[in-house]
Design a protein around this motif. Structure first.
Motif, PDB file in Angstrom:
ATOM      1  N   ASP A  12     -12.147 -46.328  34.253  1.00 46.60           N
ATOM      2  CA  ASP A  12     -12.579 -46.983  33.016  1.00 46.60           C
ATOM      3  C   ASP A  12     -11.888 -48.324  32.797  1.00 46.60           C
ATOM      4  O   ASP A  12     -12.152 -49.009  31.798  1.00 46.60           O
ATOM      5  N   GLY A  13     -10.965 -48.677  33.698  1.00 46.47           N
ATOM      6  CA  GLY A  13     -10.323 -49.982  33.616  1.00 46.47           C
ATOM      7  C   GLY A  13      -9.239 -50.116  32.582  1.00 46.47           C
ATOM      8  O   GLY A  13      -8.880 -51.236  32.191  1.00 46.47           O
ATOM      9  N   VAL A  14      -8.668 -48.989  32.138  1.00 47.60           N
ATOM     10  CA  VAL A  14      -7.647 -49.057  31.087  1.00 47.60           C
ATOM     11  C   VAL A  14      -6.274 -48.594  31.567  1.00 47.60           C
ATOM     12  O   VAL A  14      -5.309 -48.621  30.797  1.00 47.60           O
ATOM     13  N   LEU A  15      -6.180 -48.190  32.823  1.00 48.21           N
ATOM     14  CA  LEU A  15      -4.886 -47.757  33.346  1.00 48.21           C
ATOM     15  C   LEU A  15      -4.116 -48.946  33.902  1.00 48.21           C
ATOM     16  O   LEU A  15      -4.598 -49.659  34.786  1.00 48.21           O
ATOM     17  N   ASP A  16      -2.924 -49.164  33.377  1.00 48.95           N
ATOM     18  CA  ASP A  16      -2.062 -50.220  33.900  1.00 48.95           C
ATOM     19  C   ASP A  16      -1.304 -49.709  35.133  1.00 48.95           C
ATOM     20  O   ASP A  16      -1.293 -50.342  36.174  1.00 48.95           O
ATOM     21  N   ARG A  17      -0.670 -48.520  34.993  1.00 50.39           N
ATOM     22  CA  ARG A  17       0.098 -47.968  36.107  1.00 50.39           C
ATOM     23  C   ARG A  17       0.304 -46.471  35.902  1.00 50.39           C
ATOM     24  O   ARG A  17       0.467 -46.007  34.769  1.00 50.39           O
ATOM     25  N   ALA A  18       0.296 -45.737  36.996  1.00 51.88           N
ATOM     26  CA  ALA A  18       0.644 -44.319  36.971  1.00 51.88           C
ATOM     27  C   ALA A  18       2.010 -44.145  37.627  1.00 51.88           C
ATOM     28  O   ALA A  18       2.248 -44.680  38.713  1.00 51.88           O
ATOM     29  N   TYR A  19       2.892 -43.442  36.962  1.00 50.34           N
ATOM     30  CA  TYR A  19       4.185 -43.079  37.533  1.00 50.34           C
ATOM     31  C   TYR A  19       4.150 -41.597  37.876  1.00 50.34           C
ATOM     32  O   TYR A  19       3.643 -40.778  37.096  1.00 50.34           O
ATOM     33  N   CYS A  20       4.670 -41.241  39.036  1.00 52.71           N
ATOM     34  CA  CYS A  20       4.743 -39.825  39.391  1.00 52.71           C
ATOM     35  C   CYS A  20       6.167 -39.468  39.784  1.00 52.71           C
ATOM     36  O   CYS A  20       6.864 -40.254  40.432  1.00 52.71           O
ATOM     37  N   THR A  21       6.594 -38.296  39.356  1.00 55.25           N
ATOM     38  CA  THR A  21       7.910 -37.794  39.720  1.00 55.25           C
ATOM     39  C   THR A  21       7.864 -37.219  41.134  1.00 55.25           C
ATOM     40  O   THR A  21       6.801 -36.831  41.623  1.00 55.25           O
ATOM     41  N   GLU A  22       9.028 -37.110  41.758  1.00 60.84           N
ATOM     42  CA  GLU A  22       9.075 -36.497  43.088  1.00 60.84           C
ATOM     43  C   GLU A  22       8.839 -34.991  43.018  1.00 60.84           C
ATOM     44  O   GLU A  22       8.305 -34.382  43.940  1.00 60.84           O
ATOM     45  N   THR A  23       9.213 -34.358  41.906  1.00 61.83           N
ATOM     46  CA  THR A  23       9.013 -32.932  41.641  1.00 61.83           C
ATOM     47  C   THR A  23       9.786 -32.037  42.609  1.00 61.83           C
ATOM     48  O   THR A  23       9.223 -31.341  43.442  1.00 61.83           O
ATOM     49  N   ARG A  24      11.074 -32.074  42.495  1.00 58.06           N
ATOM     50  CA  ARG A  24      11.937 -31.178  43.256  1.00 58.06           C
ATOM     51  C   ARG A  24      11.741 -29.744  42.777  1.00 58.06           C
ATOM     52  O   ARG A  24      11.376 -29.528  41.623  1.00 58.06           O
ATOM     53  N   PRO A  25      11.980 -28.727  43.641  1.00 57.23           N
ATOM     54  CA  PRO A  25      12.480 -28.852  45.007  1.00 57.23           C
ATOM     55  C   PRO A  25      11.390 -28.917  46.079  1.00 57.23           C
ATOM     56  O   PRO A  25      11.699 -29.136  47.241  1.00 57.23           O
ATOM     57  N   GLY A  59       5.186 -33.970  43.975  1.00 54.98           N
ATOM     58  CA  GLY A  59       4.874 -35.310  43.486  1.00 54.98           C
ATOM     59  C   GLY A  59       4.946 -36.361  44.569  1.00 54.98           C
ATOM     60  O   GLY A  59       4.004 -37.147  44.766  1.00 54.98           O
ATOM     61  N   SER A  60       6.046 -36.374  45.306  1.00 52.29           N
ATOM     62  CA  SER A  60       6.219 -37.397  46.338  1.00 52.29           C
ATOM     63  C   SER A  60       5.322 -37.148  47.546  1.00 52.29           C
ATOM     64  O   SER A  60       4.816 -38.084  48.170  1.00 52.29           O
ATOM     65  N   ARG A  61       5.102 -35.883  47.889  1.00 51.92           N
ATOM     66  CA  ARG A  61       4.292 -35.574  49.071  1.00 51.92           C
ATOM     67  C   ARG A  61       2.793 -35.598  48.781  1.00 51.92           C
ATOM     68  O   ARG A  61       2.000 -36.042  49.611  1.00 51.92           O
ATOM     69  N   LEU A  62       2.412 -35.103  47.608  1.00 51.40           N
ATOM     70  CA  LEU A  62       0.988 -34.875  47.334  1.00 51.40           C
ATOM     71  C   LEU A  62       0.399 -35.845  46.315  1.00 51.40           C
ATOM     72  O   LEU A  62      -0.622 -36.485  46.576  1.00 51.40           O
ATOM     73  N   THR A  63       1.039 -35.955  45.135  1.00 47.74           N
ATOM     74  CA  THR A  63       0.484 -36.841  44.103  1.00 47.74           C
ATOM     75  C   THR A  63       0.522 -38.294  44.555  1.00 47.74           C
ATOM     76  O   THR A  63      -0.466 -39.033  44.400  1.00 47.74           O
ATOM     77  N   ALA A  64       1.652 -38.720  45.121  1.00 50.29           N
ATOM     78  CA  ALA A  64       1.741 -40.089  45.623  1.00 50.29           C
ATOM     79  C   ALA A  64       0.673 -40.340  46.692  1.00 50.29           C
ATOM     80  O   ALA A  64       0.053 -41.406  46.752  1.00 50.29           O
ATOM     81  N   GLU A  86      -2.283 -38.877  46.939  1.00 48.90           N
ATOM     82  CA  GLU A  86      -3.582 -39.016  46.297  1.00 48.90           C
ATOM     83  C   GLU A  86      -3.724 -40.368  45.602  1.00 48.90           C
ATOM     84  O   GLU A  86      -4.778 -41.006  45.651  1.00 48.90           O
ATOM     85  N   LEU A  87      -2.671 -40.813  44.919  1.00 50.37           N
ATOM     86  CA  LEU A  87      -2.723 -42.091  44.204  1.00 50.37           C
ATOM     87  C   LEU A  87      -2.918 -43.259  45.165  1.00 50.37           C
ATOM     88  O   LEU A  87      -3.704 -44.175  44.897  1.00 50.37           O
ATOM     89  N   VAL A  88      -2.221 -43.213  46.294  1.00 50.92           N
ATOM     90  CA  VAL A  88      -2.393 -44.258  47.305  1.00 50.92           C
ATOM     91  C   VAL A  88      -3.809 -44.226  47.867  1.00 50.92           C
ATOM     92  O   VAL A  88      -4.463 -45.264  48.048  1.00 50.92           O
ATOM     93  N   HIS A  89      -4.301 -43.019  48.139  1.00 52.50           N
ATOM     94  CA  HIS A  89      -5.652 -42.857  48.683  1.00 52.50           C
ATOM     95  C   HIS A  89      -6.697 -43.427  47.749  1.00 52.50           C
ATOM     96  O   HIS A  89      -7.662 -44.067  48.193  1.00 52.50           O
ATOM     97  N   GLU A  90      -6.506 -43.228  46.445  1.00 52.64           N
ATOM     98  CA  GLU A  90      -7.478 -43.686  45.454  1.00 52.64           C
ATOM     99  C   GLU A  90      -7.253 -45.145  45.056  1.00 52.64           C
ATOM    100  O   GLU A  90      -7.963 -45.675  44.205  1.00 52.64           O
ATOM    101  N   LYS A  91      -6.215 -45.779  45.642  1.00 51.85           N
ATOM    102  CA  LYS A  91      -5.878 -47.176  45.337  1.00 51.85           C
ATOM    103  C   LYS A  91      -5.602 -47.374  43.843  1.00 51.85           C
ATOM    104  O   LYS A  91      -5.962 -48.398  43.244  1.00 51.85           O
ATOM    105  N   ILE A  92      -4.944 -46.397  43.261  1.00 49.85           N
ATOM    106  CA  ILE A  92      -4.519 -46.476  41.863  1.00 49.85           C
ATOM    107  C   ILE A  92      -3.118 -47.081  41.828  1.00 49.85           C
ATOM    108  O   ILE A  92      -2.236 -46.628  42.560  1.00 49.85           O
TER     109      ILE A  92
END
Length: 366
Positions: free
Chosen positions: A191-204, A208-213, A215-221
Motif C-alpha cells: 500500500d506504499g505506507v511502510l517506511d521500514r520493517a525491523y525484525c528481531t533475531e528471536t533467540r534461541p 527472525g534472523s534465519r526466516l523473517t529476514a 522473507e523480507l529480503v525476498h519480498e524486497k521490503i
C-alpha cells in the motif's frame, strides 16, 4: 531465491513435502511426509513451525496417509472414523501451546463423526476427511490475506507512514502462505505506507534472523535486523511506530501466548508509547480459557540454548549449567492495542477486549 523457497508446505493429493526450516536460509531442503507419525516428528523437531502451518501440515499428513487406505481398508465407516480421530489426537500432542492444531483437529473430528453417521462405506469417511483437510489449506491463505488487508487499513488510519517491529516468523514459512503479522507488513508495503520493517533475531532458534529476514529480503521490503536485546533502545529512538506479532493462542480476555520475548517487547512498547498489535486468525482464539494463566507453555530442550543453530551446532555454553528454555510467554491483554483477525481488528471497549462478543457478532451476521 525463487517463490518456491517461501513455500513451507508442498501438497497435492497423496503427497506432502515440508520445507526443513532448520536449514534455512542457507539450504532449501524438502522432506517427504508420508503419515501422521512423520508429521508429529517434523512438528516436534521444528522442521515446520508457526501455529497455522503446524495445523495445516498435521491435517494434510493424515490426508496423505488416508489416501493409501482408500484401497484395501476392510473396516466399517465407524472403524474409519475411529482411526482418523485417534490419529488426530496423536498429532495434537506434538506441540501443546499453539491452539490452531487442536482447533483444526476438533473441526476435522466433527466432520469425520458426522460422515460416519451416514456413510455406508469406510471410503466415504476417508474422502470426507481428505476434502476437509484440503479445504483448510485453501482457507488459510485467504484468511492470511484478509488479516494483512485489515491490519494495513487500520494502521494507515493511525499514521500515514509507519515503521514496524516484528518478532519471530509469521510469514509464508509459518502459514500456508502470505502470513499473519508479516502479512500485515507485506500489505503495508504494497500500500506504499511502510517506511521500514525491523525484525528481531528471536533467540534461541533464530526464526527472525534465519526466516523473517529471509522473507523480507525476498519480498524486497526495506528491513533491518536487530538483536533481541536492542529492541528497547530502538523504540527509544522513536523509529518504531508499531509492534506487530503473531499468536499461538489467544485467551478469551485477550491475553496472548507467542514466541518467548514477546512479553518483553510489549512492556517496552508500553513504556515508549508504541502501539502493540497481535495478528492472528480466529482459529488462534481459545474461548475456553478465561485468561493467559491457563495457557500451557511448552518447554524446549536445553541443547537449543547450550549449542549454536538452535541446538544443532557446536556447544557454546558451559557444561553443567542448568537451562530454562520456555518456547513461549504470555502477553497480558492490557499491553495489547488491538488484535488483527481475518474478520477485522478487535479493539478494546474501555480497557478490555470483548472477543466473545466480536465472534458472536460475526456468527450472527453469517
Amino acid at each position: 531465491m525463487d517463490d518456491s523457497t517461501l513455500q513451507s508446505i508442498r501438497y497435492h493429493r497423496g503427497s506432502l513435502q515440508l520445507l526443513d526450516q532448520r536449514k534455512l536460509p542457507l539450504n532449501t531442503i524438502y522432506l517427504e511426509i508420508r503419515d501422521a507419525v512423520e508429521a508429529w516428528e517434523a512438528i516436534r523437531e521444528m522442521v515446520v513451525r508457526g501455529a497455522p502451518a503446524i495445523a495445516i501440515a498435521a491435517a494434510l499428513s493424515l490426508a496423505v496417509e488416508t489416501c493409501k487406505l482408500l484401497e484395501g481398508f476392510t473396516g466399517t465407516s465407524k472403524d474409519a472414523a475411529s482411526f482418523l480421530i485417534n490419529k488426530l489426537e496423536f498429532l495434537v500432542s506434538s506441540r501443546p501451546t499453539a491452539v490452531n492444531l487442536a482447533d483444526a483437529a476438533s473441526k476435522l473430528t466433527e466432520i469425520v463423526t458426522n460422515s460416519a453417521a451416514t456413510a455406508t462405506h469406510a471410503n466415504q469417511v476417508f474422502q470426507a476427511y481428505i476434502d476437509a483437510a484440503e479445504t483448510m489449506l485453501e482457507d488459510d491463505v485467504a484468511s492470511n490475506k484478509a488479516i494483512g488487508s485489515h491490519g494495513s487499513s487500520f494502521i494507515q488510519n493511525l499514521n500515514n507512514k509507519v515503521s514496524v517491529l516484528t518478532h519471530c516468523n509469521t510469514g509464508s514459512l509459518a502459514t500456508a502462505g502470505y502470513g499473519t503479522a508479516l502479512g500485515v507488513i507485506r500489505a503495508l508495503h504494497a500500500d506504499g505506507v511502510l517506511d521500514r520493517a525491523y525484525c528481531t533475531e528471536t533467540r534461541p532458534f533464530n526464526q527472525g534472523s534465519r526466516l523473517t529476514a529471509y522473507e523480507l529480503v525476498h519480498e524486497k521490503i526495506p528491513a533491518t535486523l536487530i538483536a533481541d536485546s536492542a529492541a528497547a533502545a530502538l523504540m527509544k529512538t522513536g523509529r518504531v511506530h508499531a509492534v506487530i506479532v503473531g499468536a499461538d493462542r489467544v485467551a478469551a480476555n485477550g491475553d496472548t501466548a507467542n514466541k518467548i520475548g514477546t512479553y518483553s517487547l510489549a512492556l517496552s512498547a508500553k513504556h515508549h508509547g508504541v502501539l502493540f498489535f497481535v495478528a492472528a486468525p480466529l482459529t488462534s482464539v481459545d474461548l475456553s480459557l478465561a485468561s493467559g494463566d491457563e495457557i500451557v507453555i511448552e518447554e524446549r530442550p536445553a541443547k537449543e540454548l547450550l549449542n549454536t543453530h538452535g541446538g544443532l551446532g557446536e556447544q557454546v555454553a558451559a557444561s553443567g549449567i542448568l537451562v530454562w528454555n520456555p518456547a513461549f510467554d504470555v502477553t497480558p491483554a492490557n499491553l495489547i492495542s488491538g488484535i488483527i483477525t481475518e474478520k477485522g481488528v478487535i479493539t478494546k471497549t474501555g480497557n478490555e477486549f470483548d472477543i466473545k462478543g466480536f465472534i458472536n457478532k460475526i456468527r450472527s451476521n453469517n
